[in-house]
Design a protein around this motif. Structure first.
Motif, short mmCIF file in Angstrom:
data_model
loop_
_atom_site.label_atom_id
_atom_site.label_comp_id
_atom_site.label_asym_id
_atom_site.label_seq_id
_atom_site.Cartn_x
_atom_site.Cartn_y
_atom_site.Cartn_z
N ILE A 76 3.51 -5.63 -2.14
CA ILE A 76 4.48 -4.83 -2.45
C ILE A 76 4.29 -3.79 -3.48
CG2 ILE A 76 5.88 -2.64 -2.40
CD1 ILE A 76 7.90 -4.43 0.28
N LEU A 79 -0.19 -3.43 -3.07
CA LEU A 79 -0.16 -2.52 -2.93
C LEU A 79 0.29 -0.54 -3.81
CD1 LEU A 79 1.53 -3.42 0.79
CD2 LEU A 79 -1.74 -2.81 0.27
N GLU A 83 -2.76 1.47 -5.17
CA GLU A 83 -2.70 3.19 -5.46
C GLU A 83 -2.94 3.78 -6.69
OE1 GLU A 83 0.04 6.52 -4.22
OE2 GLU A 83 0.76 5.04 -3.27
N TYR A 101 8.11 1.37 -3.37
CA TYR A 101 8.41 0.67 -2.51
C TYR A 101 8.53 0.33 -1.19
CZ TYR A 101 10.92 -4.42 -2.03
OH TYR A 101 10.96 -4.57 -1.27
N GLU A 103 8.19 2.51 0.82
CA GLU A 103 6.97 3.52 2.01
C GLU A 103 6.46 2.50 1.88
OE1 GLU A 103 3.06 5.90 0.60
OE2 GLU A 103 4.73 6.48 -0.65
N TYR A 104 6.37 1.36 1.86
CA TYR A 104 5.37 0.76 1.47
C TYR A 104 5.70 -0.40 2.29
CZ TYR A 104 1.27 2.28 -1.02
OH TYR A 104 -0.08 2.80 -1.34
N LYS A 107 5.40 1.08 5.78
CA LYS A 107 4.00 1.06 6.19
C LYS A 107 3.97 -0.62 6.86
CE LYS A 107 -0.22 2.14 5.44
NZ LYS A 107 -1.57 2.54 4.25
N ASP A 159 -5.69 -3.94 1.58
CA ASP A 159 -4.70 -2.92 1.76
C ASP A 159 -3.56 -3.75 2.64
OD1 ASP A 159 -6.25 -2.19 2.64
OD2 ASP A 159 -5.34 -0.06 3.15
N LEU A 163 -0.80 -6.21 3.85
CA LEU A 163 0.98 -5.02 4.37
C LEU A 163 0.91 -6.64 5.52
CD1 LEU A 163 -0.69 -1.87 5.39
CD2 LEU A 163 1.60 -2.28 4.50
#
Length: 181
Positions: A76, A79, A83, A101, A103-104, A107, A159, A163
């Motif tokens: 995270i 990521l 960004e 944190y 948000e990812y 996702k 990315d 994930l």
């Protein structure tokens, strides 16, 4: 699928709690790291898990569980670095950092739900050692993409690999937290 969502949310709460406490202890010192350094940190954690699995013993009193949590949290952070870019200073407020944190992690969870639908929760039949190996493979892929300056011909980007690593580590934690109960 509801069971998986509940278990996934449980893992999110564990990881987020540790992330928040470490942010209070260390601030956002990790913002200075380049994404490739994050990838190497994730590699160290995954390699330690594999070493523990293969040797069956460990000499440091932190098991695989804490390493999987570390993988998730470093993914995270990586990521966020992708960004925001690296920073020499404390350019994010704690709440903004926590919002990114979440948000990812959200996702990653959404991706898991879509893939879980298509794969019919196949991960539940996997061995944890196979999950570790898949994380290590994703790290090798990520390193190769980084060595190629982020360029791919047909493959997903960095990315997407982070994930996937988050979700594999969540699956391992679910197995560690719930399969023995």
């Amino acid at each position: 699928m509801e069971k998986t969502i509940q278990q996934y949310n449980h893992v999110i709460s564990i990881c987020q709690d540790i992330f928040t406490k470490k942010m209070k202890d260390y601030g956002i010192a990790w913002r200075i790291l380049r994404p490739s350094s994050m990838t190497d940190q994730i590699f160290i954690k995954a390699q330690r898990i594999r070493s523990i699995e293969m040797k069956g013993t460990m000499k440091v009193d932190e098991g695989s569980r804490s390493e999987y949590i570390g993988i998730i949290n470093y993914c995270i952070m990586a990521l966020i670095q992708l960004e925001k870019g690296i920073s020499e200073g404390d350019d994010l407020e704690p709440q903004e950092t926590l919002d990114l944190y979440i948000e990812y992690f959200t996702k990653a969870k959404d991706l898991m739900l879509n893939k879980n639908h298509d794969y019919d929760e196949a991960w539940r039949s996997m061995r944890i050692s196979s999950i570790t190996d898949l994380i290590l493979m994703k790290i090798k892929r990520t390193k190769q993409i980084e060595d190629n300056a982020g360029q791919t011909i047909i493959s997903e980007g960095i990315d997407a690999n982070y994930l996937d690593m988050i979700n594999y580590a969540v699956f391992a934690l679910i197995k560690l937290e719930f399969d023995n109960n």
